[in-house]
Design an enzyme around this catalytic site. Structure first.
Site, PDB file in Angstrom:
ATOM      1  N   ALA A  33       0.849  -1.196   0.000  1.00 28.86           N
ATOM      2  CA  ALA A  33       0.000   0.000   0.000  1.00 28.86           C
ATOM      3  C   ALA A  33       0.883   1.245   0.000  1.00 28.86           C
ATOM      4  O   ALA A  33       2.081   1.168  -0.278  1.00 28.86           O
ATOM      5  CB  ALA A  33      -0.935  -0.022   1.205  1.00 28.86           C
ATOM      6  N   ASN A  34       0.322   2.408   0.275  1.00 33.35           N
ATOM      7  CA  ASN A  34       1.095   3.653   0.362  1.00 33.35           C
ATOM      8  C   ASN A  34       0.461   4.556   1.414  1.00 33.35           C
ATOM      9  O   ASN A  34      -0.555   4.200   2.009  1.00 33.35           O
ATOM     10  CB  ASN A  34       1.174   4.321  -1.016  1.00 33.35           C
ATOM     11  CG  ASN A  34      -0.193   4.676  -1.546  1.00 33.35           C
ATOM     12  OD1 ASN A  34      -0.889   5.526  -1.006  1.00 33.35           O
ATOM     13  ND2 ASN A  34      -0.611   3.990  -2.607  1.00 33.35           N
ATOM     14  N   ARG A  35       1.057   5.721   1.642  1.00 34.91           N
ATOM     15  CA  ARG A  35       0.662   6.568   2.763  1.00 34.91           C
ATOM     16  C   ARG A  35      -0.545   7.461   2.509  1.00 34.91           C
ATOM     17  O   ARG A  35      -0.851   8.328   3.316  1.00 34.91           O
ATOM     18  CB  ARG A  35       1.839   7.451   3.185  1.00 34.91           C
ATOM     19  CG  ARG A  35       3.006   6.684   3.757  1.00 34.91           C
ATOM     20  CD  ARG A  35       4.030   7.639   4.348  1.00 34.91           C
ATOM     21  NE  ARG A  35       5.263   6.941   4.666  1.00 34.91           N
ATOM     22  CZ  ARG A  35       5.430   6.174   5.740  1.00 34.91           C
ATOM     23  NH1 ARG A  35       4.443   6.027   6.613  1.00 34.91           N
ATOM     24  NH2 ARG A  35       6.575   5.572   5.941  1.00 34.91           N
ATOM     25  N   ALA A  99      -3.854   7.665  -4.962  1.00 38.44           N
ATOM     26  CA  ALA A  99      -2.459   7.215  -5.049  1.00 38.44           C
ATOM     27  C   ALA A  99      -2.506   5.745  -5.447  1.00 38.44           C
ATOM     28  O   ALA A  99      -2.527   4.845  -4.598  1.00 38.44           O
ATOM     29  CB  ALA A  99      -1.755   7.407  -3.715  1.00 38.44           C
TER      30      ALA A  99
END
Ligand code: CTP
Ligand code: CA
Length: 217
Positions: A33-35, A99
């Site tokens: 995943a990402n932030r 994102a």
């Protein structure tokens, strides 16, 4: 719907918004995943709805309430997001804030167990949803992308505008505490050049961008 007799400046318009991260599974219990918190995308969806637009919000996994008047479609992976975006068309405008995970892993059917050596992840590239939408026969009249950059922000984002076929790119300097934080510092890149906005709360960025979308439609 917006307050006021005319139903708002975006009454009768359908705007598609993507927001949040994607989760790309590794096995049944793990993912990449990402932030992204989803805050900026959710604020944009809310601001568009306040102007009277019909808003479809295609959202990755986030811990945020659905803004009032917004239709939310929950997805996990980039491929699911691509399918949900296609299913939401036609739209007058699209704001691609998500994102999106750039890569997906080959997903193991069972939990990967610890062995002698750590596993190697074989990654493949995900479809570029923004670029596909911008070149689709059902292209919304106004296609807006975001660009998350940590350096050469305007140069990289300007190149993205052309490469992806977007009308506008909102360039986001994510080198500081922008991801997850309350404020955003952006440059709006259009065919006419670059506008740099002062750092402001994500809600204020959203309000100003929604007004600009209403001007353009
Ligand atoms: N985007 C998308 N689908 C992808 C990747 C990105 O729709 N598979 C969209 C994002 O929602 C955003 C824009 O493209 O509106 C730019 O995303 P960004 O991650 O900044 O650009 P990339 O082209 O993925 O380049 P890089 O991550 O290498 O900077
Ligand atoms: Ca990316």
């Amino acid at each position: 719907a917006a307050l006021g007799g005319d139903g708002g400046r975006l009454a009768g318009r359908h705007v598609l918004v993507t927001a949040g991260p994607t989760h790309e599974p590794i096995d049944p219990v793990r993912y990449i995943a990402n932030r992204s918190s989803g805050k900026q995308g959710y604020a944009i969806a809310a601001a568009l709805a306040r102007l009277g637009a019909r808003v479809t919000l295609v959202s990755g996994p986030v811990a945020l309430p659905t803004p009032s008047g917004v239709t939310r479609v929950d997805i996990e992976t980039a491929q699911d997001m691509a399918n949900a975006v296609a299913a939401a068309l036609p739209a007058d405008a699209a704001v691609m804030v998500a994102a999106v995970g750039d890569w997906r892993a080959e997903t193991a059917g069972q939990k990967i167990k610890k062995g002698d050596a750590p596993p190697t992840l074989a990654l493949s590239e995900n479809p570029d949803i923004l670029a596909l939408l911008a070149r689709s026969p059902h292209r919304p009249r106004l296609v807006i992308g975001f660009a998350a950059e940590t350096e050469h922000v305007v140069d990289h984002a300007t190149a993205k505008r052309t490469r992806k076929g977007a009308d506008w790119i909102v360039a986001n300097d994510v080198s500081g505490d922008v991801m997850g934080g309350p404020d955003n510092s952006i440059h709006l890149i259009t065919a006419n050049g670059v506008e740099s906005w002062e750092r402001m709360p994500k809600e204020a960025v959203a309000q100003r961008l929604a007004e600009r979308i209403a001007d353009a439609l």
